[in-house]
Structure formats: structure tokens, C-alpha cells
Design a protein around this motif. Structure first.
Motif, short mmCIF file in Angstrom:
data_model
loop_
_atom_site.label_atom_id
_atom_site.label_comp_id
_atom_site.label_asym_id
_atom_site.label_seq_id
_atom_site.Cartn_x
_atom_site.Cartn_y
_atom_site.Cartn_z
N ARG A 3 12.81 -6.08 7.52
CA ARG A 3 11.69 -6.65 8.24
C ARG A 3 10.45 -6.57 7.38
NH1 ARG A 3 9.87 -8.18 13.13
NH2 ARG A 3 7.64 -7.82 13.09
N GLU A 4 9.74 -7.68 7.31
CA GLU A 4 8.52 -7.74 6.50
C GLU A 4 7.49 -6.74 7.04
OE1 GLU A 4 6.71 -8.69 3.34
OE2 GLU A 4 8.48 -9.84 3.83
N THR A 5 6.87 -6.01 6.14
CA THR A 5 5.86 -5.06 6.58
C THR A 5 4.60 -5.81 6.99
OG1 THR A 5 5.17 -4.89 4.32
CG2 THR A 5 6.56 -3.14 5.14
N ALA A 6 3.99 -5.37 8.05
CA ALA A 6 2.72 -5.96 8.46
C ALA A 6 1.74 -4.82 8.71
CB ALA A 6 2.92 -6.77 9.73
N SER A 8 -1.13 -2.63 10.37
CA SER A 8 -1.49 -2.52 11.78
C SER A 8 -2.91 -3.02 12.00
CB SER A 8 -1.38 -1.06 12.22
OG SER A 8 -2.31 -0.29 11.51
N LEU A 9 -3.25 -3.22 13.26
CA LEU A 9 -4.59 -3.71 13.62
C LEU A 9 -5.66 -2.75 13.12
CD1 LEU A 9 -4.36 -4.96 17.30
CD2 LEU A 9 -4.90 -6.29 15.27
N ASN A 10 -5.39 -1.43 13.26
CA ASN A 10 -6.38 -0.43 12.85
C ASN A 10 -6.69 -0.57 11.37
OD1 ASN A 10 -4.78 0.35 15.14
ND2 ASN A 10 -5.88 2.28 15.12
N GLU A 11 -5.61 -0.77 10.57
CA GLU A 11 -5.82 -0.91 9.13
C GLU A 11 -6.63 -2.16 8.82
OE1 GLU A 11 -2.08 0.33 6.68
OE2 GLU A 11 -1.51 -0.05 8.73
N PHE A 14 -10.28 -1.60 9.81
CA PHE A 14 -10.91 -0.62 8.93
C PHE A 14 -11.19 -1.25 7.57
CE2 PHE A 14 -11.11 2.87 5.94
CZ PHE A 14 -11.84 3.81 6.63
N LYS A 17 -14.14 -3.56 7.82
CA LYS A 17 -15.41 -2.84 7.91
C LYS A 17 -15.77 -2.24 6.56
CE LYS A 17 -14.63 -0.77 12.02
NZ LYS A 17 -14.62 0.45 12.82
N ALA A 18 -14.74 -1.75 5.85
CA ALA A 18 -14.99 -1.16 4.53
C ALA A 18 -15.52 -2.21 3.57
CB ALA A 18 -13.71 -0.54 3.99
N ARG A 24 -13.81 -0.10 -1.17
CA ARG A 24 -12.40 -0.46 -1.27
C ARG A 24 -11.59 0.76 -0.90
NH1 ARG A 24 -10.88 -4.03 -6.56
NH2 ARG A 24 -8.76 -4.33 -5.87
N ILE A 25 -10.41 0.56 -0.32
CA ILE A 25 -9.64 1.68 0.19
C ILE A 25 -9.33 2.70 -0.92
CG2 ILE A 25 -7.46 2.34 1.31
CD1 ILE A 25 -9.42 0.85 3.11
N THR B 79 3.91 1.57 15.07
CA THR B 79 3.15 0.32 15.14
C THR B 79 3.86 -0.61 16.12
OG1 THR B 79 2.81 0.63 12.79
CG2 THR B 79 2.07 -1.45 13.73
N GLY B 120 0.55 -4.86 16.59
CA GLY B 120 -0.21 -4.24 15.50
C GLY B 120 -0.95 -2.99 15.92
N MET B 158 -8.09 4.89 10.56
CA MET B 158 -7.34 4.28 9.47
C MET B 158 -6.01 5.01 9.31
SD MET B 158 -7.17 2.13 7.01
CE MET B 158 -6.31 1.86 5.50
N LEU B 211 -17.09 5.54 7.83
CA LEU B 211 -15.94 5.06 7.06
C LEU B 211 -15.69 5.95 5.86
CD1 LEU B 211 -16.73 1.26 6.90
CD2 LEU B 211 -14.98 2.35 8.24
N LEU B 215 -12.22 7.80 4.85
CA LEU B 215 -11.54 7.50 3.59
C LEU B 215 -11.38 8.77 2.75
CD1 LEU B 215 -12.82 4.21 1.95
CD2 LEU B 215 -10.52 4.84 2.55
#
Lengths: 303, 245
Positions: A3-6, A8-11, A14, A17-18, A24-25, B79, B120, B158, B211, B215
């Protein structure tokens, strides 16, 4: 079936916003590559490129074959890419993914079609015998930005490769082994590299307004999954653009694109210098100090 | 501490009785990584550190495996993939069979008041059913008390990926002494406020007011995990990353 990774909404939220806060992460600047590592194998034409967690192994080989009938004076140059399940579970054997097609297509456009390798110099006997050079690109680990890493690997390996020396007398061609005669490097016309940009549309900017677009280079695989559009620029260190591929995604302003090309030129120069330095240090490592040193019968044995 | 780590074992080797704890009344408990072949052979199935607890008469293998295999009672971060009339389909790890989360297994959920989760969304859940031949089942409520015990949807924050071994170390009762993870204590001692959820499936959810803090905490844990930092180095890392905010 995998299954293709997707993300999540939180990521997703975030990450967005970043980007708004210019973060950058992984803490890099927007126009910063990950740590680039380049190693050459014991054989000629073997290069191993690491860009962060992305790792690509390239092997160049050459053999004598008959040329294509429509191009009797040109040698052959083929690029093969392979994405095995080892690189990422998303890839399956014998089922090419769009990623794989895109990778081989962009390498083909950047390196082969821009005549980086002088194929005419590979001709031995017109219409009968030419060198067929083959570059095998193996993706060992996939963490985004395969195209850039693969282009660095192929260009570095092509410069590192030495083909056996030949002598042509009339109709007969003699190929000398690597021990018999010093092998000769390939004749390269220029050294094109790819730089991929990822575009993120933060929205909010209506119509003519600008500045709501973020441009990242060397995206990791999670950044690639979240991007709204991408653009790959292939160019050499003299600033000559070989290809631009923007396949769908958000519309990008011409000024932004021009800026991307300027950044790409600067990055290509930096990476070219890096590759040159590595080739030089590899040459020094191989150089045993001239023929006299190499022909010495004494052993290095420690008594 | 009753737990002792005696030796490194490899899959398939035979274990001598001297490495197994003995107890006058309790039966011997085999934990993860060990297999009983009747009548009286015990072999490890993974490579790792053999640990035993004399008081509980338990023995198991500590290993840092790559793939998460669901076990009943594990706390995981899942998820949500898609809803269905009865269940949410959720994924615990990529490229693995999906787990099911019944719509009604939330605190105080009824047909009318069940939470609506978007595809998600993240949930902190407990594995309630894990079987080799069936898809795992999750729950966000304790079936005996009807309380959520901190389980449920995770909003904001996150998600970071960590190794399964690190997740286990973080979830020990006393991570500082038993798991040698002090980086979070160091952040807490400096007065940084944050919220954290650790999933046994190698996921770490962090949330805080800014944030940068989120992080920094996530990356500090990832770095501790990746480079195998000792407590001294972890303290140094925490102090260094706190300078940024």
C-alpha cells in the motif's frame, strides 16, 4: 499488494505551517542539498553516490558491437535504471512505476540526448565495429531526489571510466587488456547535472499576488509526497540548460522559474567541483608513482 | 532491579537451563523472541539480548527489529485510511495489512455521538486483537472500565518515525534508568512544555506551543535513536537544541 504510504493530516498541516515560518523538517535551508558523498570502486566506472539517505550505485561497462545501420559512425550509449524493492517497498519487480519511468527519461534527456558522451569517438571501424557503452543505475535506497543523485552518479562514473585501448590496422581491430596498455578515458563534451525543485503552494495569494510559493531543492521522500509541483533543470557548469521538465503541478511564475535556473547553475557548479575533487583524489590514490614503481618486482611484504 | 541481561543470543541456538529463571511456584513465562518446542526445548527466534526476570519467572529477548508485528495490549499510533459503516480502516505501518478500529470503541461513543475522523487523522490506540492470520483490531477505550485512559484522536503536532527499540525504551516505566533515555527529562527540567505520545509501531507524536520546540524535541529523539547517544551526549544535545528557541 503493498500500500502506498500517505502522510497523515497532522504531518501535512505541520509541514505547511513550518514552511510558512520558513522552516524545513530536517532543519536545512530551502536551497541546501543534503550531505553528498561520492565513492569510486576498485574497478573503473563504478560510482556510489549518497545524498542523505538516498543511495545510488552506477556501473559503466563497454563492449565492441556493430553500430546501428542508420548511424554507422556513432558508438552506442545506453542508460538503464533499476528500482528494486530493496530501495523502497513501493517498488515491485517487473512493474515499472512512474518514478522509474521519470528517472530513466530525465537521465536520457539530460545526459544522452545532450551529447554529454561523444558517441562519434566510440567508432572503431565505420559501419562495422563500435564501442557500446552502457550505464547501469541501481537505486539502493530511496529517500527522495533520485534524479539529481542519479545524474551525479552517472556523470561521475562516466568520467571515472576507462575503456580498453585498441589498435586498428586495416580491417582488424585489436583490443588490449587493461594490463597490456593503459586504458583510455571516454571523450566527454560536457558534464550536465540535474537539480530538482519542489514547489509548495501555500495559498492565500489571490490572482496577481506572489510570495505564497515556497521552492525547496533536494526534497526528501516525505517532502516529495507533499509537494504541489516539481521541476527538474538539467544544465552544465557553463550555465547551458540541457532540459527543463515541469510535469504538471501548480503553475509557476516565469520569474520564479528563472530564479530556479540561476540557483541550479550555482548548485551545478558546486557539485561539479565536488566531483572533480573526488576524481582527482581517486586518481592520486591509484597513481603508484609512474611506470618504474608499478613495474617493480619487490613486494610490499613486511618482514 | 530484578531484570538481568545475561547474554546475546542468535536465532536457532539452544538455550541451556542455566540461562532460564526458575521459580518454586510460578510457571515459566516466555516473552517475545522465544519459542517453545515441545517437550522441553526453548530456542530464540531473533537475535538480541536475552533478558530474564527472576521475580516474575519471565524470560524474553530484547531486539531492535525493523518490522512491527502487532501484539495484544500494545499502544500504537495509527493513521486512519478510510471509514466504513462499522469500522475505520487504519494503518499501523506502511506496506502492512490494515488494522480495523470499530466506530464505537471510543470513550462514551454511541451510534449518534461517535467521533468523526477524516482520512489521514492520527489516533492513539491499543491493539485489542492480534492474530497471525487475521488483521489486527484496535480500541481507544478500556473494555473493562469504559474510560479512554488517554487514548483517542491526536490533534495537531507532528509525527516522527523512530526505531521499534527506541519506542520500547521510551515506554518503559522509568526510561531514564532502564532505557537510558534522558533527553526528554532534560527538556522537561528546562521548563519546556510539550506533549508526547509513543506508539510501539515506531511512531512518535510530539506537540507543543511552538513549531520549533516540536521539531527540536522530535529531532533530538531521532538523533538519540540513530546515533545511539549515551546519557551525557543526550544532555549535551538537549542543551544545544534548546539554544535555538
Amino acid at each position: 499488494m503493498p500500500r502506498e504510504t500517505a502522510p497523515s493530516l497532522n504531518e501535512k498541516l505541520f509541514f505547511q505551517k513550518a514552511l510558512e515560518e520558513n522552516l524545513r523538517i530536517d532543519g536545512r535551508a530551502f536551497d541546501q542539498f543534503r550531505a553528498l558523498e561520492l565513492e569510486f570502486g576498485d574497478e573503473y566506472g563504478v560510482a556510489d553516490v549518497r545524498l542523505g539517505k538516498t543511495r545510488i550505485h552506477t556501473h559503466i561497462s563497454a563492449q565492441v558491437t556493430a553500430p546501428l545501420p542508420e548511424k554507422p559512425f556513432d558508438g552506442l550509449f545506453t542508460l538503464t535504471t533499476e528500482l528494486s524493492p530493496m530501495a523502497s517497498p513501493a517498488f515491485e519487480v517487473s512493474r515499472p512505476t512512474p518514478t522509474e519511468l521519470l528517472l530513466s527519461r530525465l537521465l536520457e534527456k539530460t545526459i544522452r540526448r545532450s551529447q554529454a558522451l561523444d558517441t562519434e569517438s566510440l567508432c572503431l571501424l565505420a559501419g562495422q565495429k563500435v564501442w557500446a557503452v552502457r550505464a547501469d543505475v541501481h537505486v539502493l535506497s530511496h529517500d527522495g531526489n533520485l534524479v539529481d543523485a542519479a545524474s551525479i552518479a552517472v556523470i561521475a562514473a562516466l568520467q571515472h571510466f576507462r575503456r580498453p585501448d585498441v589498435s586498428v590496422e586495416g580491417e582488424s581491430v585489436v583490443v588490449f587488456g587493461l594490463e597490456e596498455r593503459e586504458p583510455v578515458p571516454l571523450s566527454m563534451l560536457h558534464f550536465p547535472l540535474c537539480v530538482t525543485f519542489s514547489f509548495y503552494d501555500l495559498g492565500g495569494g489571490a490572482g496577481e499576488e506572489e510570495g505564497e510559493m515556497r521552492v525547496l531543492i533536494d526534497a526528501t521522500s516525505s517532502e516529495e509526497m507533499l509537494r504541489d509541483g516539481g521541476c527538474t533543470v538539467g544544465m552544465n557548469r557553463h550555465g547551458e540548460v540541457c532540459q527543463i521538465a515541469k510535469l504538471g503541478g501548480v503553475p509557476v511564475d516565469a520569474v520564479v522559474l528563472l530564479n530556479c535556473i540561476a540557483v541550479a547553475g550555482q548548485k551545478v557548479r558546486e557539485i561539479s567541483d565536488f566531483v572533480k575533487g573526488r576524481l582527482e583524489s581517486d586518481r592520486k590514490k591509484r597513481d603508484k608513482g609512474g611506470w618504474m614503481e608499478e613495474l617493480r618486482a619487490e613486494n610490499d611484504r613486511v618482514s | 532491579m530484578a531484570v538481568s541481561m545475561e547474554r546475546f543470543v542468535l536465532p536457532g541456538e539452544s538455550l541451556d537451563a542455566e540461562y532460564l529463571p526458575s521459580h518454586p511456584t510460578l510457571p515459566l513465562k516466555l516473552g517475545p523472541g522465544l519459542r517453545h518446542i515441545p517437550p522441553n526445548t526453548i530456542t530464540p527466534t531473533v537475535a538480541g539480548q536475552l533478558c530474564s526476570d527472576k521475580r516474575k519467572n519471565a524470560v524474553w529477548v530484547e531486539f531492535n527489529g525493523g518490522r512491527y508485528i502487532p501484539t495484544v495490549g500494545d499502544l500504537v499510533i495509527a493513521t486512519i485510511n478510510r471509514p466504513s459503516p462499522e469500522f475505520y480502516y487504519a494503518s499501523l505501518s506502511d506496506y502492512a495489512p490494515q488494522a480495523t478500529l470499530p466506530n464505537l470503541s471510543f470513550e462514551g461513543a454511541s451510534r449518534k455521538t461517535r467521533p468523526q475522523l477524516q482520512p489521514g487523522a492520527l489516533v492513539y490506540a491499543r491493539v485489542s486483537l492480534a492474530n497471525k492470520h487475521m488483521d489486527p483490531e484496535l480500541e481507544c477505550v478500556s473494555s473493562s472500565t469504559g474510560k479512554s485512559d488517554g487514548l483517542g484522536p491526536l490533534n495537531g503536532g507532528m509525527l516522527f518515525t523512530i526505531s521499534l527499540g527506541m519506542a520500547r525504551r521510551l515506554m518503559l516505566p522509568r526510561p531514564a534508568e532502564q532505557g537510558r533515555v534522558v533527553v526528554l527529562d532534560e527538556f522537561g527540567a528546562a521548563g519546556v512544555s510539550f506533549e508526547i505520545a509513543v506508539g510501539r509501531n515506531g511512531k512518535l507524536w510530539v506537540d507543543s506551543t511552538s513549531l520549533k520546540t516540536t521539531l527540536a524535541i522530535g529531532k533530538a529523539i531521532q538523533e538519540t535513536d540513530l546515533k545511539g547517544l549515551n546519557p551525557e551526549e543526550q544532555k549535551k544535545l538537549a542543551r544545544k537544541s534548546m539554544k535555538d528557541f
